[in-house]
Design a protein around this motif. Sequence first.
Motif, PDB file in Angstrom:
ATOM      1  N   GLU A 123       0.952  -0.975   0.101  1.00 35.90           N
ATOM      2  CA  GLU A 123       0.245   0.091   0.266  1.00 35.90           C
ATOM      3  C   GLU A 123       0.971   1.361  -0.202  1.00 35.90           C
ATOM      4  O   GLU A 123       0.547   2.364  -0.647  1.00 35.90           O
ATOM      5  N   ILE A 124       2.100   1.216   0.737  1.00 34.22           N
ATOM      6  CA  ILE A 124       2.922   2.470   0.779  1.00 34.22           C
ATOM      7  C   ILE A 124       3.330   2.627  -0.608  1.00 34.22           C
ATOM      8  O   ILE A 124       3.448   3.737  -1.006  1.00 34.22           O
ATOM      9  N   MET A 125       3.764   1.571  -1.342  1.00 34.19           N
ATOM     10  CA  MET A 125       4.545   1.907  -2.659  1.00 34.19           C
ATOM     11  C   MET A 125       3.177   2.335  -3.630  1.00 34.19           C
ATOM     12  O   MET A 125       3.691   3.093  -4.520  1.00 34.19           O
ATOM     13  N   HIS A 126       2.135   2.209  -3.218  1.00 35.68           N
ATOM     14  CA  HIS A 126       0.918   2.825  -4.299  1.00 35.68           C
ATOM     15  C   HIS A 126       0.501   4.189  -3.793  1.00 35.68           C
ATOM     16  O   HIS A 126      -0.160   4.862  -4.285  1.00 35.68           O
ATOM     17  N   ARG A 127       1.078   4.748  -2.666  1.00 34.67           N
ATOM     18  CA  ARG A 127       0.530   5.933  -1.927  1.00 34.67           C
ATOM     19  C   ARG A 127       1.797   6.760  -1.870  1.00 34.67           C
ATOM     20  O   ARG A 127       1.859   7.609  -2.863  1.00 34.67           O
ATOM     21  N   SER A 128       2.413   7.055  -0.953  1.00 37.38           N
ATOM     22  CA  SER A 128       3.170   8.094  -0.615  1.00 37.38           C
ATOM     23  C   SER A 128       4.777   7.676  -0.448  1.00 37.38           C
ATOM     24  O   SER A 128       5.523   8.323   0.056  1.00 37.38           O
ATOM     25  N   LEU A 129       5.120   6.359  -0.983  1.00 37.45           N
ATOM     26  CA  LEU A 129       6.350   6.007  -0.435  1.00 37.45           C
ATOM     27  C   LEU A 129       7.626   6.768  -1.213  1.00 37.45           C
ATOM     28  O   LEU A 129       8.455   7.249  -0.667  1.00 37.45           O
TER      29      LEU A 129
END
Length: 244
Positions: A123-129
Amino acid sequence: METARTKIPEDSTLLCENCGYTLTGLPESAKCPECGQDISQSLPSHRGPSTWERRGNPLVRFVSTTAQVLFRPSRFYRTLATRRPRRDSIGFAMLHWMIASLFFGWAAAVHISFVFFDISIIEIMHRSLLLATAIFAACSFALFAITTPIASWLTAWEARYRGLRLPLSVVKRGLDYHAADYLPVAMFSCFTIVGYRWLTDHRYVDSSYDAKYLYLLCAEVIAGAAYLFNAYWIGMRKMMYANA
């Protein structure tokens, strides 16, 4: 009363690069009266530019110089010309600052999401990583850019106080190449944090391992600091009596 500043040997004074004894006037075939090392090993001809400062493929020069700093630091600093301009060495440092900053930034972004937010790494990679990594990487780079001149000044100040021939320009040049030592520290911390997050996301470990994970990070901080200081000392020790 004579001060430490007046005791600093002139650049033209030939010093034993092993112990700092003044060798000026002694034959090159003799040995140092203080430590017994061959005077020929202290001649300026033993030092020259690093592989990074020579002609050739930039990537090969970068990788080769990095490997020399990491795996043969004593030999690298013992043969490095210390009185050259920084226009090349500072470029080497900035490249390593950027690489290490990216690793530190990625590690910080994943760690904070793990500690403060219940978000999987996918999820982080698709959000704000990327955004978080960029922010933390910029902070890391700024920290390198701020602390390195401070460390350089403090090192040169102590050298003057002790009467060592280690001027600020030489210290800065040495710390430029010392930047390569941030790479393994950054990579290990990133591997630990991202690896643990991946294990928890895939249910290989549960929250009962969180304390061990934090203890491991603390141990890596201590080990990393000790490693960096030892690498720094090797560089300064091999350059404080340099004759070229």
